[in-house]
Each structure stands twice: as C-alpha cells, then as structure tokens.
Design a protein around this motif. Structure first.
Motif, PDB file in Angstrom:
ATOM      1  N   PHE A   1       0.830  -1.204   0.000  1.00  0.00           N
ATOM      2  CA  PHE A   1       0.000   0.000   0.000  1.00  0.00           C
ATOM      3  C   PHE A   1       0.869   1.261   0.000  1.00  0.00           C
ATOM      4  N   GLU A   2       1.981   1.234   0.733  1.00  0.00           N
ATOM      5  CA  GLU A   2       2.874   2.385   0.748  1.00  0.00           C
ATOM      6  C   GLU A   2       3.516   2.581  -0.630  1.00  0.00           C
ATOM      7  N   TYR A   3       3.852   1.476  -1.287  1.00  0.00           N
ATOM      8  CA  TYR A   3       4.432   1.534  -2.632  1.00  0.00           C
ATOM      9  C   TYR A   3       3.450   2.182  -3.608  1.00  0.00           C
ATOM     10  N   ILE A   4       2.196   1.759  -3.557  1.00  0.00           N
ATOM     11  CA  ILE A   4       1.170   2.333  -4.446  1.00  0.00           C
ATOM     12  C   ILE A   4       1.060   3.842  -4.222  1.00  0.00           C
ATOM     13  N   LYS A   5       1.066   4.267  -2.970  1.00  0.00           N
ATOM     14  CA  LYS A   5       0.963   5.694  -2.661  1.00  0.00           C
ATOM     15  C   LYS A   5       2.189   6.451  -3.150  1.00  0.00           C
ATOM     16  N   GLN A   6       3.375   5.847  -3.016  1.00  0.00           N
ATOM     17  CA  GLN A   6       4.596   6.498  -3.487  1.00  0.00           C
ATOM     18  C   GLN A   6       4.554   6.693  -5.007  1.00  0.00           C
TER      19      GLN A   6
ATOM     20  N   GLU B   1      -4.532  10.811  -5.865  1.00  0.00           N
ATOM     21  CA  GLU B   1      -5.946  10.567  -5.570  1.00  0.00           C
ATOM     22  C   GLU B   1      -6.356   9.165  -6.038  1.00  0.00           C
ATOM     23  N   LYS B   2      -5.931   8.791  -7.222  1.00  0.00           N
ATOM     24  CA  LYS B   2      -6.232   7.451  -7.730  1.00  0.00           C
ATOM     25  C   LYS B   2      -5.548   6.384  -6.881  1.00  0.00           C
ATOM     26  N   ALA B   3      -4.317   6.662  -6.476  1.00  0.00           N
ATOM     27  CA  ALA B   3      -3.587   5.700  -5.659  1.00  0.00           C
ATOM     28  C   ALA B   3      -4.280   5.478  -4.315  1.00  0.00           C
ATOM     29  N   ASN B   4      -4.704   6.580  -3.688  1.00  0.00           N
ATOM     30  CA  ASN B   4      -5.408   6.466  -2.402  1.00  0.00           C
ATOM     31  C   ASN B   4      -6.724   5.711  -2.560  1.00  0.00           C
ATOM     32  N   HIS B   5      -7.412   5.948  -3.664  1.00  0.00           N
ATOM     33  CA  HIS B   5      -8.676   5.244  -3.928  1.00  0.00           C
ATOM     34  C   HIS B   5      -8.417   3.747  -4.100  1.00  0.00           C
ATOM     35  N   MET B   6      -7.343   3.403  -4.801  1.00  0.00           N
ATOM     36  CA  MET B   6      -7.004   1.995  -4.997  1.00  0.00           C
ATOM     37  C   MET B   6      -6.721   1.320  -3.657  1.00  0.00           C
ATOM     38  N   VAL B   7      -5.933   1.974  -2.821  1.00  0.00           N
ATOM     39  CA  VAL B   7      -5.591   1.404  -1.515  1.00  0.00           C
ATOM     40  C   VAL B   7      -6.839   1.235  -0.659  1.00  0.00           C
TER      41      VAL B   7
END
Length: 211
Positions: free
Chosen positions: A32-37, A46-52
């Motif tokens: 999840f941290e990788y996706i946000k990075q 915004e898309k990354a946070n939605h995915m997580v």
C-alpha cells in the motif's frame, strides 16, 4: 521492487538518465505504501489512495466473513533449486495471516541476511527442515510452484513422491493447494483485491476443514 532481476537494471537505467526508485516488499503495508509512493511520483495520488482504500475494504469484508476460522498453514516456494518456506516476515505470509490463517513457521529461524537490497526483499524465507515440516500440525500447505516453465506439474509431483515428503501428513493426504503464480508468485500491485479474494478462496473453500 528490490529484487535481483530488477536491481541489476540500476546501472543501465542510471546511465541512460532515467530516474528510478526501489521499494522493499515484505508485507501488505509495504504494498500500500508503494502504491501511494507511485501515486505521488506520477501525480496520481488521488487514484492511488482510492485503490488502496478499495483494497483495504475488500480485505475487511473477507476478514469479517471468515473471522471464526483460523487454519494452520505452511507456505512453500518450490523452485528448480529446491524448496523454501515463507516465514513470518514475508509478503505472502502477511497476506494469508491478514486473511485469518496461522503461519506455523512464524517462530522458525529465517535464513541469514547479508543486508543487501536484494536480501532484504527475500528476508524471512526459511531453510527447508523436513523434520519440522513433518511434525508441524497444519491444516493445509499453500504452494507457489516456480519450477521450470512447462514442467511445473510433473516436477512438483516428482518432488512430493519422495519418502521424506510423503512422511508429511498434509502432503500424504493431499491437503495442499497450488497457488496461481500470476497472483501469488509475483506482486500484482493493481490487483490486490483479487489477491485477497482468491487467497481467501484457496484458504477456506478449496479444501474442507477437518477440524
């Protein structure tokens, strides 16, 4: 990801002037941290946070569905070079633990680490100990089969036909599940909801609970 097949690209990419970053992945939180990075770097936070959030919601639903179950598991990585056990500090152990399983190898000693970036990516894997495996009380064994392409099934069958493996009750009684490599043999960041859903199916639905 900080694994040898990718870290060895460091020099040619740097020489080409291409910015890179590596991230160690040993848990769901790391994913999840990788996706946000990546979201920050690519201006798609915004898309990354939605995915997580979507992945976290899927995980919570599955945790609630199977909250009264706690199967005891071992996770095996079968490769042409041998078999290793996924200990507590590995990505897949964390996935299945979060889905409610108990990894009986959590207290076993991991392989020694050199401190290199690649070693950190594989930290938590355990050496094969047939005596421990044979005596461990497990409900099922989960297997990632990385044997030579085209020979996966035959290689695995040959491996498990040996007397040492047949002395393992879960193997002898065929209480093992082969995990799909495209979901569990790699880390499909954009498909973690599918990983959780399929993982729960393999954990709870594929084999009946004998307890």
């Amino acid at each position: 990801i900080a694994q040898n097949f990718q870290t060895r690209l460091r020099q040619p990419l740097q020489q080409a002037g291409i910015p890179i970053f590596y991230h160690g992945i040993n848990s769901v939180a790391d994913i999840f941290e990788y996706i946000k990075q990546v979201g920050k770097i690519t201006d798609t936070i915004e898309k990354a946070n939605h995915m997580v959030k979507s992945d976290e919601d899927t995980l919570r639903i599955l945790q609630e569905k199977y909250k009264n179950k706690a199967p005891r598991i071992l996770i095996l990585y079968v490769t042409p070079g041998g078999v290793r056990i996924a200990g507590e500090k590995t990505y897949l152990s964390d996935v299945f633990t979060k889905l409610g399983a108990i990894n009986v190898a959590a207290s076993w000693d991991p392989l020694p680490a050199s401190g290199s970036m690649n070693d950190k990516a594989t930290a938590g894997f355990l050496p094969l100990d047939m005596e421990k495996i044979a005596s461990a009380e497990v409900d099922r064994i989960l297997i990632v089969n990385h044997t030579i392409k085209g020979q996966e099934e035959s290689s695995l069958i040959n491996t498990f036909q040996g007397p040492a493996w047949q002395a393992v009750p879960a193997i002898h009684n065929k209480r093992y599940v082969i995990l799909e490599k495209n979901f569990f043999g790699t880390i499909p960041f954009a498909q973690m909801s599918e990983v959780f859903t399929l993982g729960a199916n393999r954990l709870y639905e594929t084999l009946p609970d004998e307890r």
